[in-house]
Design a protein around this motif. Structure first.
Motif, PDB file in Angstrom:
ATOM      1  N   GLU A 183       0.837  -1.214   0.000  1.00 42.65           N
ATOM      2  CA  GLU A 183       0.000   0.000   0.000  1.00 42.65           C
ATOM      3  C   GLU A 183       0.867   1.258   0.000  1.00 42.65           C
ATOM      4  OE1 GLU A 183      -0.485  -2.686   2.040  1.00 42.65           O
ATOM      5  OE2 GLU A 183      -2.110  -3.391   0.726  1.00 42.65           O
ATOM      6  N   GLN A 184       1.923   1.245   0.824  1.00 43.16           N
ATOM      7  CA  GLN A 184       2.825   2.408   0.851  1.00 43.16           C
ATOM      8  C   GLN A 184       3.505   2.600  -0.505  1.00 43.16           C
ATOM      9  OE1 GLN A 184       5.242   1.076   4.168  1.00 43.16           O
ATOM     10  NE2 GLN A 184       4.485   2.712   5.495  1.00 43.16           N
ATOM     11  N   ALA A 185       3.958   1.486  -1.090  1.00 44.71           N
ATOM     12  CA  ALA A 185       4.623   1.567  -2.390  1.00 44.71           C
ATOM     13  C   ALA A 185       3.655   2.108  -3.436  1.00 44.71           C
ATOM     14  CB  ALA A 185       5.145   0.186  -2.799  1.00 44.71           C
ATOM     15  N   GLU A 186       2.438   1.580  -3.428  1.00 48.86           N
ATOM     16  CA  GLU A 186       1.433   2.006  -4.401  1.00 48.86           C
ATOM     17  C   GLU A 186       1.113   3.497  -4.252  1.00 48.86           C
ATOM     18  OE1 GLU A 186      -0.003   1.050  -7.015  1.00 48.86           O
ATOM     19  OE2 GLU A 186      -1.779   2.324  -7.136  1.00 48.86           O
ATOM     20  N   GLU A 187       0.871   3.916  -3.000  1.00 42.61           N
ATOM     21  CA  GLU A 187       0.515   5.321  -2.755  1.00 42.61           C
ATOM     22  C   GLU A 187       1.598   6.270  -3.239  1.00 42.61           C
ATOM     23  OE1 GLU A 187      -0.179   6.097   1.435  1.00 42.61           O
ATOM     24  OE2 GLU A 187      -1.874   4.693   1.384  1.00 42.61           O
ATOM     25  N   THR A 188       2.854   5.937  -2.921  1.00 41.92           N
ATOM     26  CA  THR A 188       3.913   6.884  -3.257  1.00 41.92           C
ATOM     27  C   THR A 188       4.225   6.837  -4.757  1.00 41.92           C
ATOM     28  OG1 THR A 188       4.736   6.563  -1.031  1.00 41.92           O
ATOM     29  CG2 THR A 188       6.163   7.766  -2.533  1.00 41.92           C
ATOM     30  N   CYS A 189       4.156   5.658  -5.366  1.00 41.82           N
ATOM     31  CA  CYS A 189       4.337   5.603  -6.827  1.00 41.82           C
ATOM     32  C   CYS A 189       3.219   6.384  -7.522  1.00 41.82           C
ATOM     33  CB  CYS A 189       4.370   4.159  -7.320  1.00 41.82           C
ATOM     34  SG  CYS A 189       5.868   3.271  -6.835  1.00 41.82           S
ATOM     35  N   ALA A 190       2.003   6.310  -6.970  1.00 39.18           N
ATOM     36  CA  ALA A 190       0.880   7.072  -7.544  1.00 39.18           C
ATOM     37  C   ALA A 190       1.111   8.572  -7.374  1.00 39.18           C
ATOM     38  CB  ALA A 190      -0.436   6.641  -6.904  1.00 39.18           C
ATOM     39  N   THR A 191       1.679   8.950  -6.240  1.00 38.56           N
ATOM     40  CA  THR A 191       1.997  10.373  -6.020  1.00 38.56           C
ATOM     41  C   THR A 191       2.978  10.860  -7.081  1.00 38.56           C
ATOM     42  OG1 THR A 191       1.660  10.189  -3.643  1.00 38.56           O
ATOM     43  CG2 THR A 191       3.043  12.019  -4.392  1.00 38.56           C
ATOM     44  N   ILE A 192       4.022  10.055  -7.313  1.00 33.58           N
ATOM     45  CA  ILE A 192       5.026  10.436  -8.322  1.00 33.58           C
ATOM     46  C   ILE A 192       4.343  10.581  -9.684  1.00 33.58           C
ATOM     47  CG2 ILE A 192       7.084   9.630  -9.563  1.00 33.58           C
ATOM     48  CD1 ILE A 192       7.887   8.239  -6.839  1.00 33.58           C
ATOM     49  N   ARG A 193       3.425   9.661  -9.991  1.00 35.37           N
ATOM     50  CA  ARG A 193       2.733   9.734 -11.287  1.00 35.37           C
ATOM     51  C   ARG A 193       1.868  10.998 -11.373  1.00 35.37           C
ATOM     52  NH1 ARG A 193       3.175   5.691 -14.422  1.00 35.37           N
ATOM     53  NH2 ARG A 193       3.153   3.991 -12.905  1.00 35.37           N
ATOM     54  N   ARG A 194       1.250  11.380 -10.257  1.00 34.82           N
ATOM     55  CA  ARG A 194       0.441  12.616 -10.265  1.00 34.82           C
ATOM     56  C   ARG A 194       1.315  13.841 -10.530  1.00 34.82           C
ATOM     57  NH1 ARG A 194      -2.536  10.259  -6.223  1.00 34.82           N
ATOM     58  NH2 ARG A 194      -1.263  11.177  -4.571  1.00 34.82           N
ATOM     59  N   VAL A 195       2.517  13.843  -9.936  1.00 30.38           N
ATOM     60  CA  VAL A 195       3.435  14.966 -10.151  1.00 30.38           C
ATOM     61  C   VAL A 195       3.863  14.999 -11.625  1.00 30.38           C
ATOM     62  CG1 VAL A 195       5.695  15.936  -9.525  1.00 30.38           C
ATOM     63  CG2 VAL A 195       4.210  14.950  -7.750  1.00 30.38           C
ATOM     64  N   LEU A 196       4.115  13.825 -12.192  1.00 22.47           N
ATOM     65  CA  LEU A 196       4.488  13.762 -13.615  1.00 22.47           C
ATOM     66  C   LEU A 196       3.346  14.290 -14.488  1.00 22.47           C
ATOM     67  CD1 LEU A 196       6.208  10.243 -13.781  1.00 22.47           C
ATOM     68  CD2 LEU A 196       7.352  12.462 -13.910  1.00 22.47           C
ATOM     69  N   ALA A 197       2.113  14.002 -14.081  1.00 27.39           N
ATOM     70  CA  ALA A 197       0.954  14.485 -14.856  1.00 27.39           C
ATOM     71  C   ALA A 197       0.894  16.010 -14.829  1.00 27.39           C
ATOM     72  CB  ALA A 197      -0.338  13.882 -14.313  1.00 27.39           C
ATOM     73  N   LEU A 198       1.232  16.593 -13.685  1.00 27.34           N
ATOM     74  CA  LEU A 198       1.247  18.059 -13.591  1.00 27.34           C
ATOM     75  C   LEU A 198       2.391  18.649 -14.406  1.00 27.34           C
ATOM     76  CD1 LEU A 198       0.575  18.551  -9.756  1.00 27.34           C
ATOM     77  CD2 LEU A 198      -1.001  19.043 -11.651  1.00 27.34           C
ATOM     78  N   MET A 199       3.534  17.976 -14.389  1.00 25.94           N
ATOM     79  CA  MET A 199       4.713  18.495 -15.103  1.00 25.94           C
ATOM     80  C   MET A 199       4.582  18.315 -16.614  1.00 25.94           C
ATOM     81  SD  MET A 199       7.779  16.902 -12.761  1.00 25.94           S
ATOM     82  CE  MET A 199       9.134  17.519 -13.778  1.00 25.94           C
ATOM     83  N   TYR A 200       3.975  17.194 -17.023  1.00 27.75           N
ATOM     84  CA  TYR A 200       3.886  16.868 -18.448  1.00 27.75           C
ATOM     85  C   TYR A 200       2.410  16.811 -18.849  1.00 27.75           C
ATOM     86  CZ  TYR A 200       8.835  15.802 -17.788  1.00 27.75           C
ATOM     87  OH  TYR A 200      10.183  15.879 -17.496  1.00 27.75           O
ATOM     88  N   SER A 201       1.832  15.630 -18.807  1.00 26.35           N
ATOM     89  CA  SER A 201       0.401  15.465 -19.065  1.00 26.35           C
ATOM     90  C   SER A 201      -0.011  14.123 -18.487  1.00 26.35           C
ATOM     91  CB  SER A 201       0.120  15.478 -20.580  1.00 26.35           C
ATOM     92  OG  SER A 201       0.653  14.299 -21.170  1.00 26.35           O
ATOM     93  N   GLU A 202      -1.311  13.907 -18.372  1.00 23.86           N
ATOM     94  CA  GLU A 202      -1.827  12.620 -17.874  1.00 23.86           C
ATOM     95  C   GLU A 202      -1.276  11.484 -18.728  1.00 23.86           C
ATOM     96  OE1 GLU A 202      -3.871  11.535 -15.521  1.00 23.86           O
ATOM     97  OE2 GLU A 202      -4.531  13.433 -14.648  1.00 23.86           O
ATOM     98  N   GLU A 203      -1.344  11.698 -20.029  1.00 15.34           N
ATOM     99  CA  GLU A 203      -0.961  10.653 -20.979  1.00 15.34           C
ATOM    100  C   GLU A 203       0.511  10.282 -20.819  1.00 15.34           C
ATOM    101  OE1 GLU A 203      -1.556  11.833 -25.019  1.00 15.34           O
ATOM    102  OE2 GLU A 203      -0.964   9.845 -25.752  1.00 15.34           O
ATOM    103  N   VAL A 204       1.344  11.311 -20.713  1.00 12.59           N
ATOM    104  CA  VAL A 204       2.781  11.059 -20.534  1.00 12.59           C
ATOM    105  C   VAL A 204       3.006  10.337 -19.207  1.00 12.59           C
ATOM    106  CG1 VAL A 204       5.008  12.191 -20.106  1.00 12.59           C
ATOM    107  CG2 VAL A 204       3.562  12.968 -21.996  1.00 12.59           C
ATOM    108  N   ALA A 205       2.352  10.827 -18.147  1.00 12.01           N
ATOM    109  CA  ALA A 205       2.541  10.229 -16.815  1.00 12.01           C
ATOM    110  C   ALA A 205       2.144   8.756 -16.807  1.00 12.01           C
ATOM    111  CB  ALA A 205       1.728  11.002 -15.780  1.00 12.01           C
ATOM    112  N   GLU A 206       1.077   8.445 -17.519  1.00 15.27           N
ATOM    113  CA  GLU A 206       0.587   7.060 -17.567  1.00 15.27           C
ATOM    114  C   GLU A 206       1.574   6.122 -18.259  1.00 15.27           C
ATOM    115  OE1 GLU A 206      -1.924   5.202 -16.320  1.00 15.27           O
ATOM    116  OE2 GLU A 206      -2.174   6.968 -15.065  1.00 15.27           O
ATOM    117  N   SER A 207       2.448   6.693 -19.071  1.00 12.42           N
ATOM    118  CA  SER A 207       3.346   5.839 -19.852  1.00 12.42           C
ATOM    119  C   SER A 207       4.681   5.571 -19.150  1.00 12.42           C
ATOM    120  CB  SER A 207       3.598   6.474 -21.226  1.00 12.42           C
ATOM    121  OG  SER A 207       4.333   7.664 -21.054  1.00 12.42           O
ATOM    122  N   VAL A 208       4.937   6.241 -18.023  1.00  9.63           N
ATOM    123  CA  VAL A 208       6.249   6.112 -17.375  1.00  9.63           C
ATOM    124  C   VAL A 208       6.291   4.875 -16.465  1.00  9.63           C
ATOM    125  CG1 VAL A 208       7.912   7.213 -15.808  1.00  9.63           C
ATOM    126  CG2 VAL A 208       6.635   8.607 -17.451  1.00  9.63           C
TER     127      VAL A 208
END
Ligand code: PGA
Length: 255
Positions: free
Chosen positions: A185-210
């Protein structure tokens, strides 16, 4: 595990282990054990002096060999360092950057991690960018802020196109080499946080592909649970990457 097009990557980080002869023996041992297991990319990051022998042994197999660090300058007066061009010249494809041991013991900062990342990407290398919080930060409840800040600083001026060659390894520092693993759960939450930050920096689509890996005492016992999480797309494995049976069991958990 990533439901979409994201590639699962199971990577070993040998750290300061294995001479060329030991690496050759290890690759020869594990090669048949992972042969045909192609639902994930398999690689080992090796000490500089061991890379060539490991690559030779891995030739023709589904195992790739990477490096554990790279300098940001193309060449020059940087005693003890190795450039991205040098790694490219011997056929290296992947490099770890920003591992917490580099940050803790060798003074690397988000600024030097960013410089190294950009130099590696410009040279055409694929980067495994490591980041994660220390124990005090997790206990203080600021993990999201810390990994968010690291993601932004370490990837500053990295384009969406270049990001295609970046894997992020979320490695809570308190879990590395300690036998303490983040809960799934901790791993999932924090990896999801990183993906949310990537979505803000780039786009949802880009973040989903990393591809975002988890690292920190991942082993043959806990890998399946960790890799089952939606935002955990692989593992960066230290200790268990030195034992063929253990690493193979992690690869199997990713199949
Ligand atoms: P560990 O190391 O698996 O031994 O905890 C992970 C890493 O440092 O990448």
């Amino acid at each position: 595990m990533n439901p979409s097009k994201r590639r699962t990557v199971i990577a070993g980080n040998w750290k300061m282990n294995f001479t060329p002869a030991e690496a050759t023996a290890f690759i020869n041992e594990i090669k048949p054990m992972v042969a045909g297991k192609d639902n994930c990319d398999i690689l080992f990051c090796a000490p500089y002096v061991t890379i060539a022998a490991a690559m030779e042994a891995a030739k023709g197999s589904n195992i790739k060999i990477g490096a554990e660090n790279v300098h940001f300058a193309p060449k020059g007066a940087y005693t003890g360092e190795v450039s991205a061009e040098m790694l490219k010249a011997i056929g290296v494809e992947y490099v770890i950057i920003g591992h917490s041991e580099r940050r803790q013991y060798f003074g690397e900062t988000d600024e030097t991690v960013n410089l190294r990342t950009k130099a590696a990407l410009e040279a055409g290398l694929k980067v495994i960018l490591c980041l994660g919080e220390v124990k005090e930060q997790r206990l203080a409840g600021i993990t999201d802020e810390i990994v968010g800040m690291q993601t932004k600083l370490d990837l500053a001026d990295v384009s969406a196109e270049q990001l295609k060659n970046v894997i992020i390894a979320y490695e809570p520092v308190w879990a590395i080499g300690t036998g303490l693993t983040a809960t799934p759960e901790q791993a999932e939450e924090t990896c999801a946080t990183i993906r949310r930050v990537l979505a803000l920096m780039y786009s949802e689509e880009v973040a989903e592909s990393v591809t975002i890996q988890y690292g920190g005492s991942m082993n043959e016992k806990n890998a399946a649970e960790l890799l089952a999480k939606t935002n955990v797309d692989g593992g960066l494995i230290g200790g268990a990457s030195l034992v063929a049976e253990k690493f193979t069991a992690i690869v199997d958990a990713a199949q």
